[in-house]
Scaffold this motif. Structure first.
Motif, PDB file in Angstrom:
ATOM      1  N   LYS A  46       0.803  -1.231   0.000  1.00 55.45           N
ATOM      2  CA  LYS A  46       0.000   0.000   0.000  1.00 55.45           C
ATOM      3  C   LYS A  46       0.841   1.289   0.000  1.00 55.45           C
ATOM      4  CE  LYS A  46      -4.189  -2.062   1.885  1.00 55.45           C
ATOM      5  NZ  LYS A  46      -3.980  -3.293   1.231  1.00 55.45           N
ATOM      6  N   PHE A  47       1.740   1.352  -0.983  1.00 52.81           N
ATOM      7  CA  PHE A  47       2.495   2.575  -1.221  1.00 52.81           C
ATOM      8  C   PHE A  47       2.855   2.627  -2.705  1.00 52.81           C
ATOM      9  CE2 PHE A  47       6.058  -0.364  -0.752  1.00 52.81           C
ATOM     10  CZ  PHE A  47       6.987   0.104  -1.657  1.00 52.81           C
ATOM     11  N   VAL A  48       3.225   3.812  -3.162  1.00 58.61           N
ATOM     12  CA  VAL A  48       3.854   3.997  -4.470  1.00 58.61           C
ATOM     13  C   VAL A  48       5.146   4.756  -4.217  1.00 58.61           C
ATOM     14  CG1 VAL A  48       1.752   3.935  -5.883  1.00 58.61           C
ATOM     15  CG2 VAL A  48       2.546   6.119  -4.937  1.00 58.61           C
ATOM     16  N   ALA A  49       6.059   4.691  -5.178  1.00 59.82           N
ATOM     17  CA  ALA A  49       7.353   5.338  -5.004  1.00 59.82           C
ATOM     18  C   ALA A  49       7.904   5.748  -6.365  1.00 59.82           C
ATOM     19  CB  ALA A  49       8.323   4.372  -4.314  1.00 59.82           C
ATOM     20  N   ILE A  50       8.828   6.705  -6.343  1.00 60.98           N
ATOM     21  CA  ILE A  50       9.505   7.081  -7.585  1.00 60.98           C
ATOM     22  C   ILE A  50      11.017   7.117  -7.357  1.00 60.98           C
ATOM     23  CG2 ILE A  50       7.544   8.343  -8.527  1.00 60.98           C
ATOM     24  CD1 ILE A  50       9.147  10.938  -7.963  1.00 60.98           C
ATOM     25  N   ALA A  51      11.723   7.101  -8.460  1.00 57.35           N
ATOM     26  CA  ALA A  51      13.178   6.970  -8.495  1.00 57.35           C
ATOM     27  C   ALA A  51      13.904   8.252  -8.078  1.00 57.35           C
ATOM     28  CB  ALA A  51      13.606   6.555  -9.905  1.00 57.35           C
ATOM     29  N   TRP A  52      15.195   8.241  -8.355  1.00 56.26           N
ATOM     30  CA  TRP A  52      16.104   9.353  -8.130  1.00 56.26           C
ATOM     31  C   TRP A  52      16.293   9.617  -6.639  1.00 56.26           C
ATOM     32  CZ3 TRP A  52      11.757  10.446 -11.462  1.00 56.26           C
ATOM     33  CH2 TRP A  52      12.004  10.055 -12.780  1.00 56.26           C
ATOM     34  N   LEU A 103      -4.541   8.292  -7.792  1.00 56.27           N
ATOM     35  CA  LEU A 103      -3.366   7.763  -8.463  1.00 56.27           C
ATOM     36  C   LEU A 103      -3.784   6.644  -9.408  1.00 56.27           C
ATOM     37  CD1 LEU A 103      -0.912   7.537  -5.433  1.00 56.27           C
ATOM     38  CD2 LEU A 103      -1.252   9.434  -7.024  1.00 56.27           C
ATOM     39  N   ILE A 104      -3.196   6.631 -10.571  1.00 57.47           N
ATOM     40  CA  ILE A 104      -3.427   5.592 -11.570  1.00 57.47           C
ATOM     41  C   ILE A 104      -2.131   4.806 -11.660  1.00 57.47           C
ATOM     42  CG2 ILE A 104      -4.011   5.140 -13.981  1.00 57.47           C
ATOM     43  CD1 ILE A 104      -5.361   8.012 -13.900  1.00 57.47           C
ATOM     44  N   ILE A 105      -2.215   3.502 -11.378  1.00 61.37           N
ATOM     45  CA  ILE A 105      -1.022   2.677 -11.267  1.00 61.37           C
ATOM     46  C   ILE A 105      -1.145   1.512 -12.250  1.00 61.37           C
ATOM     47  CG2 ILE A 105       0.431   1.383  -9.663  1.00 61.37           C
ATOM     48  CD1 ILE A 105      -1.281   2.835  -7.392  1.00 61.37           C
ATOM     49  N   PRO A 106      -0.402   1.540 -13.355  1.00 62.55           N
ATOM     50  CA  PRO A 106      -0.492   0.460 -14.346  1.00 62.55           C
ATOM     51  C   PRO A 106       0.441  -0.712 -14.005  1.00 62.55           C
ATOM     52  CG  PRO A 106       0.845   2.239 -15.200  1.00 62.55           C
ATOM     53  CD  PRO A 106       0.387   2.666 -13.841  1.00 62.55           C
ATOM     54  N   PHE A 115      -6.585   2.009  -9.421  1.00 64.05           N
ATOM     55  CA  PHE A 115      -6.887   3.364  -8.990  1.00 64.05           C
ATOM     56  C   PHE A 115      -6.774   3.387  -7.473  1.00 64.05           C
ATOM     57  CE2 PHE A 115      -8.960   2.721 -13.010  1.00 64.05           C
ATOM     58  CZ  PHE A 115      -8.721   3.904 -13.695  1.00 64.05           C
ATOM     59  N   ALA A 116      -6.095   4.402  -6.960  1.00 67.08           N
ATOM     60  CA  ALA A 116      -5.879   4.493  -5.512  1.00 67.08           C
ATOM     61  C   ALA A 116      -5.967   5.950  -5.073  1.00 67.08           C
ATOM     62  CB  ALA A 116      -4.519   3.917  -5.143  1.00 67.08           C
ATOM     63  N   ARG A 158       1.826   6.741   0.783  1.00 73.10           N
ATOM     64  CA  ARG A 158       0.853   5.709   1.170  1.00 73.10           C
ATOM     65  C   ARG A 158      -0.327   5.787   0.213  1.00 73.10           C
ATOM     66  NH1 ARG A 158       3.361   4.026   5.349  1.00 73.10           N
ATOM     67  NH2 ARG A 158       4.214   5.400   6.935  1.00 73.10           N
ATOM     68  N   ILE A 159      -0.987   4.664   0.003  1.00 72.89           N
ATOM     69  CA  ILE A 159      -2.161   4.643  -0.879  1.00 72.89           C
ATOM     70  C   ILE A 159      -3.291   3.832  -0.241  1.00 72.89           C
ATOM     71  CG2 ILE A 159      -0.859   4.938  -3.018  1.00 72.89           C
ATOM     72  CD1 ILE A 159      -1.246   1.883  -3.523  1.00 72.89           C
ATOM     73  N   THR A 160      -4.489   4.178  -0.640  1.00 68.69           N
ATOM     74  CA  THR A 160      -5.677   3.389  -0.339  1.00 68.69           C
ATOM     75  C   THR A 160      -6.234   2.939  -1.685  1.00 68.69           C
ATOM     76  OG1 THR A 160      -6.141   4.720   1.618  1.00 68.69           O
ATOM     77  CG2 THR A 160      -7.968   3.392   0.734  1.00 68.69           C
ATOM     78  N   ILE A 161      -6.252   1.646  -1.896  1.00 68.52           N
ATOM     79  CA  ILE A 161      -6.681   1.122  -3.198  1.00 68.52           C
ATOM     80  C   ILE A 161      -8.193   1.239  -3.333  1.00 68.52           C
ATOM     81  CG2 ILE A 161      -6.787  -0.945  -4.639  1.00 68.52           C
ATOM     82  CD1 ILE A 161      -4.099  -1.763  -3.275  1.00 68.52           C
ATOM     83  N   LEU A 162      -8.605   1.767  -4.472  1.00 69.57           N
ATOM     84  CA  LEU A 162     -10.029   1.876  -4.780  1.00 69.57           C
ATOM     85  C   LEU A 162     -10.502   0.687  -5.601  1.00 69.57           C
ATOM     86  CD1 LEU A 162     -10.177   5.645  -5.761  1.00 69.57           C
ATOM     87  CD2 LEU A 162     -11.061   4.597  -3.659  1.00 69.57           C
TER      88      LEU A 162
END
Length: 185
Positions: A46-52, A103-106, A115-116, A158-162
Motif C-alpha cells: 500500500k504505497f507507491v514510489a519514484i526513483a532518483w 493515483l493511476i497505477i499500471p 486506482f488508488a 501511502r495509498i488506499t486502493i479503490l
C-alpha cells in the motif's frame, strides 16, 4: 427465481445508487511501476514510489540551486537527457500530490490499472542511491525476475486502493494517456 423480498432489495439498490462526485480540487496522477516490477509490491504494501534517490524532501528546489541539482542528476543518472524533468517529477511527487488525489497505477504492459487514493508522503531512509542503481541495473539487464526484487526507491506515498480493472475495460483516451512512459505524470 427471485423472491419478492430479493427483487425489492435489488430494485431499491438500483434506485438508490449514487455516483460518487469527485471534488474539482482532486487531481489525477499516474505513477509507473518500473515495467511492472514493483506493481504487486505497491498494492500489497500500500504505497507507491519514484526513483532518483539523490533527491528527497531535504533537497533545495529553488531556482538558485537548480543548476547544481541538474549536474547531480546527470552525474548519478547519465542516461537522463533532460534533468529538469526529473527535478519537476520529484518536486511534484513530494509537494504537489495531495492526500485525496487519485493515483493511476499500471501493471506490467498496462494489463491492469489500479486506482488508488494518495496518502501521506514519507521516505524510506534505508533506500540508498547505490541500492537504486544496483536494482535498476539488474532490471535493465534482465538479471532478476519480476517477483524477486523489491522497490529501491526512497520517496514514497501511502495509498488506499479503490479498484483494479483490466485495461480492456479502460476508456481509450485514458489508455492512451497510460501508454506514456513517464515515471509520474
Amino acid at each position: 427465481m427471485l423472491t419478492n423480498e430479493k427483487e425489492l432489495e435489488i430494485l431499491n439498490g438500483i434506485l438508490n445508487f449514487k455516483i460518487k462526485e469527485i471534488p474539482d480540487s482532486t487531481r489525477f496522477w499516474m505513477v509507473r511501476t518500473q515495467k511492472g516490477y514493483f506493481y504487486e509490491e505497491f498494492l500489497v504494501r500500500k504505497f507507491v514510489a519514484i526513483a532518483w534517490n539523490n533527491i528527497d524532501q531535504n533537497t533545495d528546489f529553488s531556482e538558485s540551486a537548480k543548476d547544481h541539482l541538474k549536474d547531480d542528476i546527470v552525474l548519478n543518472f547519465p542516461e537522463i537527457q533532460r534533468p529538469s524533468t526529473v527535478i519537476n517529477k520529484c518536486s511534484n511527487f513530494i509537494y504537489e500530490i495531495n492526500s485525496g488525489d487519485i493515483l493511476i497505477i499500471p501493471s506490467k504492459g498496462s494489463q491492469y490499472i489500479t486506482f488508488a487514493i494518495a496518502g501521506e508522503y514519507f521516505e524510506d531512509g534505508t533506500k540508498t542511491l547505490e541500492l537504486e542503481n544496483a536494482v535498476i541495473e539488474r532490471i535493465k539487464n534482465n538479471d532478476v525476475d519480476i517477483h524477486d526484487v523489491s522497490c529501491p526507491y526512497k520517496k514514497r506515498r501511502r495509498i488506499t486502493i479503490l479498484r483494479t480493472i483490466s485495461s480492456d475495460d479502460v476508456n481509450i483516451t485514458l489508455y492512451r494517456a497510460i501508454s506514456n512512459y513517464h515515471g509520474i505524470s
